[in-house]
Motif scaffolding. Structure first.
Motif, PDB file in Angstrom:
ATOM      1  N   LEU A  14       0.814  -1.215   0.000  1.00 15.85           N
ATOM      2  CA  LEU A  14       0.000   0.000   0.000  1.00 15.85           C
ATOM      3  C   LEU A  14       0.847   1.265   0.000  1.00 15.85           C
ATOM      4  CD1 LEU A  14      -2.916  -0.804   2.476  1.00 15.85           C
ATOM      5  CD2 LEU A  14      -2.998  -0.684  -0.015  1.00 15.85           C
ATOM      6  N   SER A  15       2.037   1.187   0.546  1.00 16.88           N
ATOM      7  CA  SER A  15       2.860   2.385   0.657  1.00 16.88           C
ATOM      8  C   SER A  15       3.615   2.715  -0.627  1.00 16.88           C
ATOM      9  CB  SER A  15       3.843   2.254   1.819  1.00 16.88           C
ATOM     10  OG  SER A  15       4.815   1.284   1.529  1.00 16.88           O
ATOM     11  N   PHE A  57      -3.318   1.242  15.996  1.00 15.59           N
ATOM     12  CA  PHE A  57      -2.265   1.671  15.078  1.00 15.59           C
ATOM     13  C   PHE A  57      -2.556   1.177  13.663  1.00 15.59           C
ATOM     14  CE2 PHE A  57       1.647   0.625  12.793  1.00 15.59           C
ATOM     15  CZ  PHE A  57       2.257   1.865  12.734  1.00 15.59           C
ATOM     16  N   GLY A  58      -2.912  -0.095  13.534  1.00 14.30           N
ATOM     17  CA  GLY A  58      -3.217  -0.666  12.220  1.00 14.30           C
ATOM     18  C   GLY A  58      -4.402   0.009  11.571  1.00 14.30           C
ATOM     19  N   LEU A  59      -5.442   0.266  12.347  1.00 14.29           N
ATOM     20  CA  LEU A  59      -6.627   0.927  11.816  1.00 14.29           C
ATOM     21  C   LEU A  59      -6.308   2.338  11.346  1.00 14.29           C
ATOM     22  CD1 LEU A  59      -9.667   0.879  11.284  1.00 14.29           C
ATOM     23  CD2 LEU A  59      -9.996   1.624  13.646  1.00 14.29           C
ATOM     24  N   ASN A  60      -5.554   3.075  12.141  1.00 14.19           N
ATOM     25  CA  ASN A  60      -5.172   4.433  11.742  1.00 14.19           C
ATOM     26  C   ASN A  60      -4.319   4.428  10.488  1.00 14.19           C
ATOM     27  OD1 ASN A  60      -6.558   5.745  13.783  1.00 14.19           O
ATOM     28  ND2 ASN A  60      -4.847   5.592  15.203  1.00 14.19           N
ATOM     29  N   ARG A  61      -3.449   3.447  10.369  1.00 15.62           N
ATOM     30  CA  ARG A  61      -2.621   3.346   9.164  1.00 15.62           C
ATOM     31  C   ARG A  61      -3.483   3.075   7.938  1.00 15.62           C
ATOM     32  NH1 ARG A  61       3.297   2.120   8.811  1.00 15.62           N
ATOM     33  NH2 ARG A  61       3.575   1.543   6.642  1.00 15.62           N
ATOM     34  N   LEU A  62      -4.461   2.188   8.066  1.00 11.31           N
ATOM     35  CA  LEU A  62      -5.372   1.912   6.947  1.00 11.31           C
ATOM     36  C   LEU A  62      -6.189   3.146   6.581  1.00 11.31           C
ATOM     37  CD1 LEU A  62      -6.682  -1.662   7.784  1.00 11.31           C
ATOM     38  CD2 LEU A  62      -5.218  -0.991   5.872  1.00 11.31           C
ATOM     39  N   LYS A  63      -6.665   3.885   7.584  1.00  8.73           N
ATOM     40  CA  LYS A  63      -7.421   5.115   7.317  1.00  8.73           C
ATOM     41  C   LYS A  63      -6.560   6.130   6.584  1.00  8.73           C
ATOM     42  CE  LYS A  63     -10.721   4.884  11.114  1.00  8.73           C
ATOM     43  NZ  LYS A  63     -11.151   5.503  12.377  1.00  8.73           N
ATOM     44  N   SER A  64      -5.289   6.202   6.935  1.00  7.41           N
ATOM     45  CA  SER A  64      -4.368   7.126   6.286  1.00  7.41           C
ATOM     46  C   SER A  64      -4.218   6.777   4.802  1.00  7.41           C
ATOM     47  CB  SER A  64      -3.007   7.082   6.979  1.00  7.41           C
ATOM     48  OG  SER A  64      -2.051   7.786   6.242  1.00  7.41           O
ATOM     49  N   TYR A  65      -4.027   5.497   4.515  1.00  5.97           N
ATOM     50  CA  TYR A  65      -3.911   5.073   3.116  1.00  5.97           C
ATOM     51  C   TYR A  65      -5.209   5.320   2.363  1.00  5.97           C
ATOM     52  CZ  TYR A  65       0.604   2.911   3.965  1.00  5.97           C
ATOM     53  OH  TYR A  65       1.915   2.699   4.269  1.00  5.97           O
TER      54      TYR A  65
END
Length: 80
Positions: A14-15, A57-65
């Protein structure tokens, strides 16, 4: 432990900033690896505060993407 999550292949795919094409199988395998990793963590970690922080942390990272993709900052092309 959070570093382990961010190093998962799913998040690395994703990154990617380039419009590189990824096979659906790559994402499927990466998502399965992430699910297995999360299952292992949830089974082995007894401290619920640590688990909550980890999953948050994982959820916030997914929301960011998600917001980056919605704003067109990242392009992702899937191929079969």
């Amino acid at each position: 432990m959070i570093t382990q999550l961010s190093e998962q292949r799913f998040f690395r795919l994703l990154s990617e900033c380039s419009p590189k094409e990824f096979a659906v199988n790559d994402f499927t395998a990466a998502l399965q690896e992430l699910a297995n990793h999360l299952a292992d963590i949830s089974i082995n970690e007894q401290d619920y505060v640590v688990l909550l922080r980890y999953f948050s942390f994982g959820l916030n990272r997914l929301k960011s993407y998600r917001s980056q993709f919605e704003q067109g900052e990242k392009c992702l092309v899937l191929s079969d």
